[in-house]
Structures are given as C-alpha cells and as structure tokens.
Design an enzyme around this catalytic site. Structure first.
Site, PDB file in Angstrom:
ATOM      1  NE  ARG A 125      -5.824   9.664   3.459  1.00  0.00           N
ATOM      2  CZ  ARG A 125      -4.540   9.892   3.229  1.00  0.00           C
ATOM      3  NH1 ARG A 125      -4.087  11.142   3.222  1.00  0.00           N
ATOM      4  NH2 ARG A 125      -3.705   8.901   3.015  1.00  0.00           N
ATOM      5  CE  LYS A 141      -3.575   2.439   2.562  1.00  0.00           C
ATOM      6  NZ  LYS A 141      -4.612   2.375   3.598  1.00  0.00           N
ATOM      7  CB  SER A 186     -11.568   7.299  -3.245  1.00  0.00           C
ATOM      8  OG  SER A 186     -10.329   7.734  -2.707  1.00  0.00           O
ATOM      9  CE  LYS A 208      -6.160   1.848  -0.374  1.00  0.00           C
ATOM     10  NZ  LYS A 208      -6.600   1.897   0.988  1.00  0.00           N
ATOM     11  CE1 TYR A 248     -15.151   3.047  -2.440  1.00  0.00           C
ATOM     12  CE2 TYR A 248     -13.298   3.457  -3.933  1.00  0.00           C
ATOM     13  CZ  TYR A 248     -13.803   3.311  -2.646  1.00  0.00           C
ATOM     14  OH  TYR A 248     -12.954   3.414  -1.576  1.00  0.00           O
ATOM     15  CE  LYS A 258      -3.668   8.061   6.754  1.00  0.00           C
ATOM     16  NZ  LYS A 258      -4.826   7.156   6.651  1.00  0.00           N
TER      17      LYS A 258
HETATM   18  C1  PBG Z   1      -7.328   3.652   5.657  1.00  0.00           C
HETATM   19  C2  PBG Z   1      -7.716   3.340   4.262  1.00  0.00           C
HETATM   20  C3  PBG Z   1      -7.570   4.218   3.191  1.00  0.00           C
HETATM   21  C4  PBG Z   1      -8.161   3.606   2.090  1.00  0.00           C
HETATM   22  C5  PBG Z   1      -8.602   2.352   2.493  1.00  0.00           C
HETATM   23  N1  PBG Z   1      -8.305   2.199   3.845  1.00  0.00           N
HETATM   24  C6  PBG Z   1      -7.041   5.599   3.156  1.00  0.00           C
HETATM   25  C7  PBG Z   1      -5.701   5.893   3.669  1.00  0.00           C
HETATM   26  O1  PBG Z   1      -4.831   5.027   3.800  1.00  0.00           O
HETATM   27  O2  PBG Z   1      -5.499   7.064   3.969  1.00  0.00           O
HETATM   28  C8  PBG Z   1      -8.262   4.248   0.735  1.00  0.00           C
HETATM   29  C9  PBG Z   1      -9.329   3.749  -0.171  1.00  0.00           C
HETATM   30  C10 PBG Z   1      -9.654   4.660  -1.307  1.00  0.00           C
HETATM   31  O3  PBG Z   1      -9.016   5.717  -1.514  1.00  0.00           O
HETATM   32  O4  PBG Z   1     -10.600   4.333  -2.034  1.00  0.00           O
HETATM   33  N2  PBG Z   1      -6.654   2.780   6.390  1.00  0.00           N
END
Ligand code: PBG
Length: 332
Positions: A212, A202, A282, A256, A321, A225
C-alpha cells in the site's frame, strides 16, 4: 498414499541423503523460472526508477523503464510480469474513472511492454484502490463498499486492459460476481483468449502493508477491507470461493498471501486440480529482506526455500518480488 517403511536397519532414510547426486535423484519438487510471475510498480515520468522504502530492492519505474525491465525479464525466461500503478493523487476520484481510461499508466505500460518484449505475458490488477480517493477496492457509498456498482466499474477496467493488450486479467477486488461479468464482457468484445487469474482466496491481511506504500494507497485508505477480503480464520470458505470463480470462468486461481496460507494452496490443488498460484506478498518480502539485511538469516537461502514451499504445497507458480533475482540464480 500409505507409506511403507521397513524396520531399521533395513530402511535407513539417510541413504537417500548421502550426497548431492543422490539427493537430486530423489528430490520431489523443482523450482524453475517457469514458475515465476514478477509484480512491478509503474509511475509517471521518464527515465525514473524510484526505490520503495518498505520493500528494499523494489522500484517504482516509469513506463519506459518498465519496458526495459520487461525486456530483461524476458531474457531471463520469466514468463509473466504483473503491473501495479502508483497513481498521482490528483487522478484519484470518487468515481475512479481513471481506472478504465485507455491511457492510464497501467494501460500505457501494457502497450510499451507488448512493443518491447512481445513474448512475456502481461498480467494486470483489477481493483479500484489505486484510483479511489478513499483507497478502497470498491465504490464507497454512505460508508458501505457497494458490490454490484463496483463490478460494473471493474468490468470496464478489465476491458480497457484487454484492449491495451493484456494477456491475463487479475481481479484482486473480492467483489461477488466479478469473474462472470468480466468473462462475459471479454467474450462479447472479441477477447476470447484473454485469461482470468482470479484472486479467488484473498485474505484481509496485514501482510499487504508495504504494497500500500508502494502504490500510494496507505494514506488514502479509510477503515479496513474486512467486508470484502476473507477472514484469516477461514478455510472452507476459500474452497467455496475458488469453486465459484472457476464456475464463473476463471482460468487460474490464486491464494493470497502466500506463506501463511500454504494449507489453502494444498487443499485447493487437491480438490480442483486447476492452475493454482500463490502471491508471496509485500510483507513477506519485506520481512525476509529486513532479516537478511541485518545478517540474521541467509537471504538467498530463505528466498529459495520459501519459493520451494509453494511448489511443495502444490502451486504451479508464484507471484514474487524476488522473480528477477531468483531467475538469475536458477539460470546460473
Ligand atoms: C489491491 C491489491 C493489494 C495487493 C495486490 N492488489 C493490496 C490490498 O488488497 O490492499 C497486495 C500485494 C502485496 O502486498 O504485495 N487490490
């Protein structure tokens, strides 16, 4: 594989593209409803469906409406649904205790889905960000995101989800050692068949922006992060992380975001041959929807083309989605 190509005109590639029938015959990959995991957002209330402004077509649903959506998804043949809670700011604390409350939104939604649509697999998100006053996936102590204390909290969270009936635990936090800790805890607590789909590779990505907003974590997040999520410049590290998580007991692995990281999907699939998933996140969804809404692209066609790219890259499935929309198209 060494391609053999006869010289022109012995070989004419266009012969294989001349009609839909022939194209179908030589097609290398297929997208089916079995490839889809549908991420959904759950909020409190009753009978509520609230649009997420940065993700046109996506809703935050109350538990009863989530159960209804799961029934529809099951009828469409979608194999799995993945829950993300939009937590009321008043429940966000420094110790994130709401994360492992048996009655938090996410756990209530798991039980409601299991009661209403018992055939669909329920996947969860394991990370502290929806419950953390500072929006991080882990505990923050003196400005540092602490690893081992976070893993302890995440393990309690995963167990509470398994107790509520989750089929697939999805740790998205990127702490070290969490997969082993969760696998051990699941085995020790009678959850032998609960699967772990690790968010193994990730990346610290700007493509998570709309998510978010959807879970109400944008305002809360202080800093970034980058001390736990991966540097987008790295590829070998993704392979090491996936190997590590498989060794610790992950059943399936995820890359991801999705489209900008198809090279990682392909490398991982070739190397390990394990069930591999991509998360079309997203920001990817929002970009495609925005362009389609402006009439700049054909929305349905880019949706299907983008999802086929994951199959071509070796993925066994995609978190998207678009899942219900695609399922409707695929079911004719
Ligand atoms: C948080 C989490 C995130 C997503 C899934 N779980 C956001 C992040 O790491 O800030 C993102 C999913 C998306 O953007 O569709 N643990």
């Amino acid at each position: 594989m060494k391609p053999i190509v006869a010289p022109f005109p012995t070989a004419r590639f266009r012969r294989a593209r001349q009609s839909e029938a022939i194209r179908g015959l030589v097609r290398e990959n297929v997208l089916t409803v079995d490839d889809l995991i549908w991420p959904v957002f759950v909020r409190d209330g009753d009978g509520v469906e609230e649009p997420v402004p940065s993700m046109p077509g996506v809703m935050r649903r109350s538990v009863d409406r989530i159960a209804q959506a799961a029934v529809e998804a099951q009828a469409l043949g979608i194999p799995a649904i993945c829950l993300f809670p939009y937590t009321d700011p008043s429940l966000k604390t420094e110790d994130c205790a709401e994360a492992w409350s048996p009655d938090n939104l996410s756990n209530r939604a798991i039980r409601a889905i299991k009661a209403a649509a018992p055939e669909i697999a329920v996947m969860t998100d394991v990370a502290l960000d929806p419950y953390n006053i500072n929006g991080h996936d882990g505990y923050v102590v003196d400005g540092e995101i602490v690893n081992d204390e976070t893993v302890e909290a995440l393990t309690k969270m995963a167990l509470a989800q398994a107790d509520a009936g989750a089929d697939i635990i999805g740790p998205s936090d990127m702490m070290d050692g969490r997969i082993g800790a969760m696998r051990q805890a699941l085995e020790a607590n009678g959850h032998r068949n609960v699967m772990i789909l690790s968010y193994a590779a990730k990346y610290a990505s700007a493509f998570y922006g709309p998510f978010r907003d959807a879970v109400g974590a944008s305002g809360a997040l202080t800093g970034d992060k980058k001390t736990y999520q991966m540097d987008p410049a790295n590829s070998d590290e993704a392979i090491r992380l996936i190997a590590r998580d498989l060794n610790e007991g992950a059943d399936m692995v995820m890359v991801k975001p999705g489209m900008p990281y198809l090279d990682i999907c392909r490398r991982s699939k070739d190397m390990f041959g394990v069930p591999t998933y991509a998360y079309q996140v997203s920001g990817e969804y929002a970009m495609m929807q925005a362009a389609a809404q402006n009439g700049w692209v054909d929305g349905e066609r880019i949706m299907l083309e983008s999802l086929m790219s994951f199959k071509r890259a070796g993925c066994d499935g995609v978190l998207t989605y678009f899942a219900p929309e695609v399922a409707r198209i695929l079911q004719g």
